[in-house]
Design a protein around this motif. Structure first.
Motif, PDB file in Angstrom:
ATOM      1  N   UNK A 183     -41.660  25.402 -16.178  1.00 35.51           N
ATOM      2  CA  UNK A 183     -41.778  25.971 -17.530  1.00 35.51           C
ATOM      3  C   UNK A 183     -43.045  26.818 -17.657  1.00 35.51           C
ATOM      4  N   UNK A 184     -44.145  26.300 -17.147  1.00 33.22           N
ATOM      5  CA  UNK A 184     -45.425  27.002 -17.290  1.00 33.22           C
ATOM      6  C   UNK A 184     -45.477  28.277 -16.451  1.00 33.22           C
ATOM      7  N   UNK A 185     -44.806  28.269 -15.303  1.00 30.60           N
ATOM      8  CA  UNK A 185     -44.845  29.430 -14.410  1.00 30.60           C
ATOM      9  C   UNK A 185     -43.671  30.376 -14.612  1.00 30.60           C
ATOM     10  N   UNK A 186     -42.825  30.100 -15.619  1.00 29.59           N
ATOM     11  CA  UNK A 186     -41.582  30.872 -15.778  1.00 29.59           C
ATOM     12  C   UNK A 186     -41.837  32.367 -15.886  1.00 29.59           C
ATOM     13  N   UNK A 187     -42.948  32.761 -16.513  1.00 28.85           N
ATOM     14  CA  UNK A 187     -43.230  34.183 -16.670  1.00 28.85           C
ATOM     15  C   UNK A 187     -43.788  34.834 -15.417  1.00 28.85           C
ATOM     16  N   UNK A 188     -44.280  34.020 -14.482  1.00 32.29           N
ATOM     17  CA  UNK A 188     -44.891  34.563 -13.267  1.00 32.29           C
ATOM     18  C   UNK A 188     -44.100  34.235 -12.003  1.00 32.29           C
ATOM     19  N   UNK A 189     -43.386  33.133 -12.036  1.00 34.44           N
ATOM     20  CA  UNK A 189     -42.603  32.708 -10.868  1.00 34.44           C
ATOM     21  C   UNK A 189     -41.227  32.281 -11.369  1.00 34.44           C
ATOM     22  N   UNK A 190     -40.241  33.149 -11.162  1.00 30.68           N
ATOM     23  CA  UNK A 190     -38.894  32.896 -11.677  1.00 30.68           C
ATOM     24  C   UNK A 190     -38.352  31.579 -11.148  1.00 30.68           C
ATOM     25  N   UNK A 248     -36.692  23.920 -21.171  1.00 30.54           N
ATOM     26  CA  UNK A 248     -35.639  23.890 -20.163  1.00 30.54           C
ATOM     27  C   UNK A 248     -36.027  23.032 -18.967  1.00 30.54           C
ATOM     28  N   UNK A 249     -37.216  23.290 -18.416  1.00 24.30           N
ATOM     29  CA  UNK A 249     -37.648  22.530 -17.263  1.00 24.30           C
ATOM     30  C   UNK A 249     -37.901  21.072 -17.593  1.00 24.30           C
ATOM     31  N   UNK A 250     -38.524  20.818 -18.744  1.00 23.87           N
ATOM     32  CA  UNK A 250     -38.825  19.443 -19.135  1.00 23.87           C
ATOM     33  C   UNK A 250     -37.556  18.648 -19.400  1.00 23.87           C
ATOM     34  N   UNK A 301     -30.941  23.310 -12.620  1.00 26.27           N
ATOM     35  CA  UNK A 301     -30.278  22.876 -13.847  1.00 26.27           C
ATOM     36  C   UNK A 301     -30.867  23.566 -15.070  1.00 26.27           C
ATOM     37  N   UNK A 302     -32.186  23.761 -15.072  1.00 30.43           N
ATOM     38  CA  UNK A 302     -32.841  24.396 -16.216  1.00 30.43           C
ATOM     39  C   UNK A 302     -32.359  25.822 -16.435  1.00 30.43           C
ATOM     40  N   UNK A 303     -32.040  26.525 -15.367  1.00 37.78           N
ATOM     41  CA  UNK A 303     -31.701  27.942 -15.488  1.00 37.78           C
ATOM     42  C   UNK A 303     -30.378  28.176 -16.204  1.00 37.78           C
ATOM     43  N   UNK A 315     -41.170  31.882 -25.729  1.00 39.23           N
ATOM     44  CA  UNK A 315     -41.314  30.490 -26.117  1.00 39.23           C
ATOM     45  C   UNK A 315     -42.388  29.852 -25.265  1.00 39.23           C
ATOM     46  N   UNK A 316     -43.237  29.061 -25.898  1.00 36.62           N
ATOM     47  CA  UNK A 316     -44.296  28.409 -25.150  1.00 36.62           C
ATOM     48  C   UNK A 316     -43.759  27.162 -24.463  1.00 36.62           C
TER      49      UNK A 316
END
Length: 472
Positions: free
Chosen positions: A95-102, A385-387, A155-157, A236-237
């Motif tokens: 979740x935290x890296x979603x913007x930098x690491x797909x 999503x990740x959580x 699963x999150x994706x 979204x944060x």
């Protein structure tokens, strides 16, 4: 040509997150090639889930001679405790890296590590009992770490691939169709391979190497096709660790989790007791061949049944479809408890019924999970999503571990299953056989009905797609 996204309400640093304004036109209409290509990665997830559940306890007891309760404990502890930590860590990090690491990048990491983790779990050296237990504990801890790296982000994706709830059901239909392929390869093909190779330690290690190669290939294919999936246009944060208690306020998600706890424990019990059931309760000398045939039937029905259940959901809604499939699954399991001595063609019919019902509730519960993730993003302004996927993955892995190691291992021990006699080819007592029948049929059957009751009382009804189209 798409319009620019609508502005998003600012989210304060403290307090509740402000609701988000939906981001411009809804994203939907993925090409079927993309859906299928991404769904292929589920084969690896299914193999990683099924291999230890179906084969490892049986291998450790009947081939290596470990007591079932000790072998079950050696699998259970790393699978539950380390698995939970790995899942939550990967989920929140993704979740935290979603913007930098797909998220798709995690599939590639898993694809590289999967063969080594799979092989290490079965290539156990012949040592004294204590040393073998330590090896199982350590290798399976690594196995769970690798499993987390791809299963949680994968699963999150699904929740970010489309904003159309009906298309999420279609995506889960593709995913569950490839679940059938995973069952076909892992639960049907591998037992036949083990039988063909003589059924000894070499056969199991060779089968693990084959499974690892397949996992690597399918994860890389899934990663490749994921490049065509658009990222969400909303901002979204990620959910902070301190905010985890807020998850408890999402009643729909928590109800889904409660049903998943029951279902996954039941699945673990079924997987781990399957080989024992066919070998000792059905008294089949060709047990692994029959396991392959039964699993092939289940897998074929799973693959063919996904479009059927998507169509049923369009007419009845997701909740009602889940209830229909879960209640039917429990009924078939209970029927098998009274029909242990059926001729094999009767067992094949029951296997087809299990595969059909499993597909129905499996597709629906994951589609409802994706809806819950999307709802949290759209109404709370948080990327959960990740959580959410990590918590779900923890439930799946812990439930299967609990059911497939501690529950089955202790049922076998309490009912008098003799591992030394099994290794020597000596028949088991009737009490041990009754315990195996109870573990494979009665306990999972009742669990399916309990899960259906949870969904019936706790999940709000949804509108069928046909009704939505008529209103539109």
């Amino acid at each position: 040509m798409t319009s620019a996204p609508a502005p998003v309400a600012a989210i304060p640093e403290t307090g509740a997150a402000a609701p988000m304004i939906p981001a411009a036109p809804r994203r939907h209409g993925l090409r079927w090639q993309t859906k299928a290509g991404f769904g292929i990665a589920q084969i690896a997830g299914q193999l990683f889930r099924d291999a230890p559940s179906l084969l490892l306890l049986f291998y450790l007891t009947t081939i290596l001679g470990l007591r079932p309760d000790i072998a079950g404990l050696a699998i259970f502890v790393p699978k539950v405790f380390f698995g939970a930590a790995f899942d939550m860590g990967v989920g929140m990090l993704s979740d935290r890296l979603a913007g930098r690491f797909a998220r798709r990048g995690w599939l590639l990491i898993g694809g590289i590590a999967a063969p080594f983790a799979m092989l290490a779990s079965f290539a156990i050296p012949q040592m004294e009992t204590g040393a073998m237990v330590v090896w199982v504990f350590a290798s399976f801890s690594i196995y769970m770490a690798v499993f987390s790296t791809f299963s949680v982000p994968y699963l999150a994706q699904f929740a970010s691939m489309t904003e159309d709830p009906a298309e999420r059901t279609e995506l889960m239909g593709w995913r569950h169709g490839f679940t059938g392929v995973g069952v076909l390869l892992g639960s049907a093909g591998v037992p036949v391979l083990i039988h063909a190779l003589g059924g000894g330690r070499f056969a199991y290690v060779t089968a693990a190497a084959v499974l690892g190669a397949i996992c690597s290939a399918t994860l890389v294919v899934g990663w490749w096709h994921a490049r065509a999936i658009p990222e969400p246009r909303t901002i979204a944060r990620p959910l902070a660790l301190a905010d985890l208690p807020k998850v408890l306020k999402d009643r729909r998600y928590m109800a889904l989790c409660a049903s998943a706890v029951v279902m996954t424990i039941a699945a673990g019990i079924s997987y781990a007791s399957f080989a024992f059931f066919v070998t000792y309760a059905m008294k089949r000398a060709d047990a692994f061949v029959q396991i392959g045939i039964l699993s092939t039937i289940m897998a074929a029905v799973v693959m063919a049944g996904s479009p059927f259940w998507v169509g049923v959901a369009n007419r009845l809604g997701k909740k009602n479809t889940y209830l229909l499939a879960a209640i039917g699954h429990g009924a078939v399991m209970m029927l098998w408890s009274f029909a242990v001595d059926l001729p094999m063609w009767g067992a094949y019919v029951l296997a087809a019924g299990l595969g059909l019902c499993n597909t129905g509730w499996g597709v629906m519960v994951l589609s409802m999970l994706s809806d819950a993730i999307a709802n949290a993003r759209d109404t709370m302004g948080e990327d959960r999503a990740g959580t959410y996927s990590a918590i779900w993955s923890i439930i799946e892995k812990a439930g299967i571990a609990f059911g497939g190691t501690l529950v089955v291992g202790n049922i076998l021990a309490w009912s008098g299953f003799d591992a030394a006699a099994a290794k020597a080819g000596v028949p088991q007592s009737q009490a041990a056989i009754n315990g195996i029948i109870f573990a494979y049929t009665v306990l999972p059957g009742v669990a399916k009905w309990c899960a259906a009751a949870l969904v019936w009382f706790c999940i709000p009804a949804d509108k069928p797609r046909i009704s939505q189209e008529i209103e539109a």
